[in-house]
Design a protein around this motif. Structure first.
Motif, PDB file in Angstrom:
ATOM      1  N   TYR A 280       0.845  -1.188   0.000  1.00  0.00           N
ATOM      2  CA  TYR A 280       0.000   0.000   0.000  1.00  0.00           C
ATOM      3  C   TYR A 280       0.885   1.244   0.000  1.00  0.00           C
ATOM      4  CZ  TYR A 280       1.204  -0.608   4.939  1.00  0.00           C
ATOM      5  OH  TYR A 280       1.891  -0.818   6.108  1.00  0.00           O
ATOM      6  N   PRO A 281       0.370   2.372  -0.503  1.00  0.00           N
ATOM      7  CA  PRO A 281       1.151   3.616  -0.445  1.00  0.00           C
ATOM      8  C   PRO A 281       1.278   4.109   0.977  1.00  0.00           C
ATOM      9  CG  PRO A 281      -1.036   4.036  -1.346  1.00  0.00           C
ATOM     10  CD  PRO A 281      -0.919   2.545  -1.203  1.00  0.00           C
ATOM     11  N   GLU A 282       2.421   4.723   1.258  1.00  0.00           N
ATOM     12  CA  GLU A 282       2.696   5.200   2.614  1.00  0.00           C
ATOM     13  C   GLU A 282       1.863   6.428   2.952  1.00  0.00           C
ATOM     14  OE1 GLU A 282       6.617   7.150   4.456  1.00  0.00           O
ATOM     15  OE2 GLU A 282       6.909   5.087   3.751  1.00  0.00           O
ATOM     16  N   LYS A 283       1.619   7.278   1.961  1.00  0.00           N
ATOM     17  CA  LYS A 283       0.855   8.502   2.163  1.00  0.00           C
ATOM     18  C   LYS A 283      -0.144   8.679   1.023  1.00  0.00           C
ATOM     19  CE  LYS A 283       4.593  10.846   4.664  1.00  0.00           C
ATOM     20  NZ  LYS A 283       5.485  12.034   4.700  1.00  0.00           N
ATOM     21  N   GLU A 284      -1.015   9.671   1.166  1.00  0.00           N
ATOM     22  CA  GLU A 284      -2.071   9.892   0.190  1.00  0.00           C
ATOM     23  C   GLU A 284      -1.588  10.609  -1.070  1.00  0.00           C
ATOM     24  OE1 GLU A 284      -5.174   8.874   0.210  1.00  0.00           O
ATOM     25  OE2 GLU A 284      -5.109   7.919   2.166  1.00  0.00           O
ATOM     26  N   GLU A 285      -0.563  11.440  -0.949  1.00  0.00           N
ATOM     27  CA  GLU A 285      -0.176  12.279  -2.083  1.00  0.00           C
ATOM     28  C   GLU A 285       0.497  11.481  -3.196  1.00  0.00           C
ATOM     29  OE1 GLU A 285       3.014  13.170   1.154  1.00  0.00           O
ATOM     30  OE2 GLU A 285       0.833  12.995   1.081  1.00  0.00           O
ATOM     31  N   PRO A 286       0.419  11.994  -4.456  1.00  0.00           N
ATOM     32  CA  PRO A 286       1.084  11.325  -5.587  1.00  0.00           C
ATOM     33  C   PRO A 286       2.582  11.215  -5.355  1.00  0.00           C
ATOM     34  CG  PRO A 286      -0.440  13.026  -6.357  1.00  0.00           C
ATOM     35  CD  PRO A 286      -0.334  13.201  -4.874  1.00  0.00           C
ATOM     36  N   GLY A 287       3.158  10.132  -5.855  1.00  0.00           N
ATOM     37  CA  GLY A 287       4.592   9.920  -5.708  1.00  0.00           C
ATOM     38  C   GLY A 287       5.004   9.411  -4.348  1.00  0.00           C
ATOM     39  N   SER A 288       4.035   8.963  -3.558  1.00  0.00           N
ATOM     40  CA  SER A 288       4.344   8.459  -2.222  1.00  0.00           C
ATOM     41  C   SER A 288       5.200   7.203  -2.289  1.00  0.00           C
ATOM     42  CB  SER A 288       3.034   8.151  -1.484  1.00  0.00           C
ATOM     43  OG  SER A 288       3.276   7.423  -0.300  1.00  0.00           O
ATOM     44  N   LYS A 289       5.987   6.994  -1.249  1.00  0.00           N
ATOM     45  CA  LYS A 289       6.668   5.721  -1.084  1.00  0.00           C
ATOM     46  C   LYS A 289       5.625   4.634  -0.823  1.00  0.00           C
ATOM     47  CE  LYS A 289      10.671   7.974   1.019  1.00  0.00           C
ATOM     48  NZ  LYS A 289      11.461   8.132   2.276  1.00  0.00           N
ATOM     49  N   TRP A 290       6.031   3.393  -1.026  1.00  0.00           N
ATOM     50  CA  TRP A 290       5.130   2.259  -0.803  1.00  0.00           C
ATOM     51  C   TRP A 290       5.683   1.336   0.273  1.00  0.00           C
ATOM     52  CZ3 TRP A 290       0.682   0.090  -3.512  1.00  0.00           C
ATOM     53  CH2 TRP A 290       0.048   1.038  -4.332  1.00  0.00           C
ATOM     54  N   ARG A 291       4.784   0.636   0.939  1.00  0.00           N
ATOM     55  CA  ARG A 291       5.149  -0.319   1.988  1.00  0.00           C
ATOM     56  C   ARG A 291       4.731  -1.729   1.581  1.00  0.00           C
ATOM     57  NH1 ARG A 291       5.928   1.838   7.291  1.00  0.00           N
ATOM     58  NH2 ARG A 291       7.088   3.788   7.013  1.00  0.00           N
ATOM     59  N   ILE A 292       5.476  -2.697   2.081  1.00  0.00           N
ATOM     60  CA  ILE A 292       5.080  -4.103   2.008  1.00  0.00           C
ATOM     61  C   ILE A 292       5.017  -4.616   3.444  1.00  0.00           C
ATOM     62  CG2 ILE A 292       7.505  -4.774   1.583  1.00  0.00           C
ATOM     63  CD1 ILE A 292       6.369  -7.320   0.208  1.00  0.00           C
ATOM     64  N   GLN A 293       3.917  -5.235   3.806  1.00  0.00           N
ATOM     65  CA  GLN A 293       3.723  -5.706   5.175  1.00  0.00           C
ATOM     66  C   GLN A 293       3.283  -7.157   5.169  1.00  0.00           C
ATOM     67  OE1 GLN A 293       1.490  -3.015   7.597  1.00  0.00           O
ATOM     68  NE2 GLN A 293       1.190  -4.484   9.263  1.00  0.00           N
ATOM     69  N   THR A 294       3.836  -7.917   6.073  1.00  0.00           N
ATOM     70  CA  THR A 294       3.438  -9.318   6.194  1.00  0.00           C
ATOM     71  C   THR A 294       2.098  -9.415   6.904  1.00  0.00           C
ATOM     72  OG1 THR A 294       4.538  -9.590   8.322  1.00  0.00           O
ATOM     73  CG2 THR A 294       5.853 -10.010   6.351  1.00  0.00           C
ATOM     74  N   VAL A 295       1.426 -10.534   6.724  1.00  0.00           N
ATOM     75  CA  VAL A 295       0.172 -10.811   7.417  1.00  0.00           C
ATOM     76  C   VAL A 295       0.485 -11.741   8.583  1.00  0.00           C
ATOM     77  CG1 VAL A 295      -2.161 -11.737   7.232  1.00  0.00           C
ATOM     78  CG2 VAL A 295      -1.129 -10.552   5.278  1.00  0.00           C
ATOM     79  N   SER A 296       0.078 -11.360   9.768  1.00  0.00           N
ATOM     80  CA  SER A 296       0.321 -12.207  10.940  1.00  0.00           C
ATOM     81  C   SER A 296      -0.622 -13.409  10.926  1.00  0.00           C
ATOM     82  CB  SER A 296       0.153 -11.410  12.224  1.00  0.00           C
ATOM     83  OG  SER A 296      -1.110 -10.785  12.273  1.00  0.00           O
ATOM     84  N   HIS A 336      12.442  -3.962   8.021  1.00  0.00           N
ATOM     85  CA  HIS A 336      12.555  -3.991   9.478  1.00  0.00           C
ATOM     86  C   HIS A 336      13.338  -5.222   9.918  1.00  0.00           C
ATOM     87  CE1 HIS A 336      11.289  -4.227  13.710  1.00  0.00           C
ATOM     88  NE2 HIS A 336      11.020  -2.942  13.616  1.00  0.00           N
ATOM     89  N   ALA A 337      14.065  -5.085  11.016  1.00  0.00           N
ATOM     90  CA  ALA A 337      14.910  -6.174  11.497  1.00  0.00           C
ATOM     91  C   ALA A 337      14.133  -7.439  11.816  1.00  0.00           C
ATOM     92  CB  ALA A 337      15.683  -5.718  12.738  1.00  0.00           C
ATOM     93  N   SER A 338      12.850  -7.296  12.149  1.00  0.00           N
ATOM     94  CA  SER A 338      12.033  -8.477  12.450  1.00  0.00           C
ATOM     95  C   SER A 338      11.417  -9.092  11.199  1.00  0.00           C
ATOM     96  CB  SER A 338      10.914  -8.109  13.426  1.00  0.00           C
ATOM     97  OG  SER A 338       9.990  -7.225  12.812  1.00  0.00           O
ATOM     98  N   GLY A 339      11.516  -8.389  10.060  1.00  0.00           N
ATOM     99  CA  GLY A 339      11.007  -8.937   8.806  1.00  0.00           C
ATOM    100  C   GLY A 339       9.513  -8.806   8.605  1.00  0.00           C
ATOM    101  N   PHE A 340       8.857  -7.905   9.357  1.00  0.00           N
ATOM    102  CA  PHE A 340       7.406  -7.815   9.200  1.00  0.00           C
ATOM    103  C   PHE A 340       6.973  -6.708   8.243  1.00  0.00           C
ATOM    104  CE2 PHE A 340       7.469  -4.212  12.034  1.00  0.00           C
ATOM    105  CZ  PHE A 340       6.267  -3.538  11.825  1.00  0.00           C
ATOM    106  N   ILE A 341       7.882  -5.760   7.935  1.00  0.00           N
ATOM    107  CA  ILE A 341       7.511  -4.655   7.060  1.00  0.00           C
ATOM    108  C   ILE A 341       8.745  -4.133   6.345  1.00  0.00           C
ATOM    109  CG2 ILE A 341       7.843  -2.804   8.766  1.00  0.00           C
ATOM    110  CD1 ILE A 341       5.159  -1.606   7.706  1.00  0.00           C
ATOM    111  N   GLY A 342       8.524  -3.569   5.165  1.00  0.00           N
ATOM    112  CA  GLY A 342       9.597  -2.970   4.398  1.00  0.00           C
ATOM    113  C   GLY A 342       9.055  -1.863   3.529  1.00  0.00           C
ATOM    114  N   GLY A 343       9.946  -1.178   2.808  1.00  0.00           N
ATOM    115  CA  GLY A 343       9.494  -0.072   1.990  1.00  0.00           C
ATOM    116  C   GLY A 343      10.348   0.143   0.763  1.00  0.00           C
TER     117      GLY A 343
END
Length: 360
Positions: A280-296, A336-343
């Motif tokens: 998902y995008p990190e913020k609402e504005e155009p050109g935002s960075k994106w995140r990847i998150q694991t599902v627990s 992240h060091a725990s491997g649950f999220i990245g960007g």
């Protein structure tokens, strides 16, 4: 005698709500507030007493009187024979749960401006009980979230004391608070002890009610609309990745977790078909960075279904770009060091990271 009792319970205008005086608790404080959210109770007076003759004059009585009778608007839960629970639940109701069970849908319909029989009203009705009211019921009835004997057998002990920051504990504090410090008008409290106590109760009722309204507002304006977004993303997941295990959300700030678990359950997915990553995008504005998150593994778990690859964890920027290789454009931000999220700086980049993680 029955005729006399019925005559005493003639509905008054404005209505009068009755509850007990003396030490007050979170459940009746919330019950009174919820009733007053409804137009027919908005201007209701409140009598706090244990005098049966005064309670008989009240239109609605909560948490006192030893009677649960909807036809006469009596909502007490202290009688020995009382064992009522919210539909599909086991926790015995308090006065808050009783009022919510009977008036909750009307409160939600009014707040959302939806018809009483709208399916979204029912969804919110169940959501608010699970997320807020049930804990009030359990607290008032002395029901622990866990079986204390099993915790003891397992050698599990609390690391710190947290009971002093719950809503019921804050309500309890108001039983002893100096009303002048809360902005109460100066008065002779020795001459008006009940007025002082009633003022403190009004503070407790506002505390509980405002917390309830925040939960309701958040559920109605954020949680509920998010279900449609998550369901749409779930239905198109195969287009996001051939595995069907990647969910792509179109904007930032969508509360997706609870909806995802419910939608997967409704779809009857087996474990090896369930979503592993959400982007998902990190913020609402155009050109935002994106995140990847694991599902627990479940809503309350810190264990992931599939963490991001171990070599990526705790790595950032150019060093992470090197690890990701030529299949991912430069612009990695972190894992992240725990491997649950990245960007990553781009949507294409985070999609490529997801593809590599799914293949790992």
């Amino acid at each position: 005698m029955a005729a006399e009792t019925a005559a005493k319970r003639v509905k008054t205008d404005p209505r009068i709500i009755g509850t007990h005086n003396g030490h007050f608790h979170a459940d009746e404080a919330l019950a009174v507030y919820m009733l007053r959210l409804l137009p027919e109770y908005a201007s209701a007076a409140l009598i706090r007493t244990r005098d049966p003759s005064l309670l008989e004059t009240c239109h609605t009585v909560v948490d006192v009187g030893g009677e649960y009778d909807v036809s006469s608007n009596r909502y007490d839960h202290h009688q020995r024979t009382f064992d009522t629970a919210f539909p599909e639940h086991k926790t015995k109701l308090s006065s808050a749960g009783l009022v919510y069970m009977h008036f909750g849908k009307a409160i939600i319909a009014q707040h959302t401006k939806l018809p009483l029989d709208h399916p979204d009203v029912d969804l919110l009705y169940r959501k608010l009980y699970d997320d807020f009211v049930e804990a009030v019921d359990a607290n008032d009835n002395g029901i622990s979230k866990y079986d204390d004997s099993l915790l003891k057998q397992a050698g599990i002990e609390k690391r710190f004391k947290d009971g002093g920051i719950t809503l019921p504990s804050l309500v309890n504090d108001l039983n002893h608070e100096d009303p002048l410090s809360l902005g109460a008008p100066s008065r002779n409290t020795e001459a008006e002890p009940q007025a002082e106590e009633d003022y403190r109760f009004s503070q407790a009722s506002a505390l509980m009610g405002n917390a309830f309204l925040r939960k309701l507002h958040g559920a109605a304006t954020a949680w509920l609309p998010a279900r449609t977004v998550v369901k749409d993303a779930f239905n198109t997941r195969s287009a996001a990745h051939p595995s069907g295990q990647l969910l792509v959300l179109p904007r930032a700030g969508i509360p997706w977790k609870e909806h995802l678990y419910n939608i997967e359950e409704e779809a009857g997915l087996v474990d090896d078909q369930k979503i592993l990553y959400v982007i998902y995008p990190e913020k609402e504005e155009p050109g935002s960075k994106w995140r990847i998150q694991t599902v627990s593994k479940d809503l309350s778990s810190f264990e992931n279904r599939k963490s991001l690859p171990e070599p990526w964890r705790g790595v950032r920027d150019a060093e992470l770009d090197t690890l990701l290789g030529d299949n991912v454009e430069d612009g990695a931000v972190f894992v992240h060091a725990s491997g649950f999220i990245g960007g990553h700086k781009t949507e294409a980049g985070v999609r490529a990271m997801a593809a590599l993680a799914l293949a790992a």
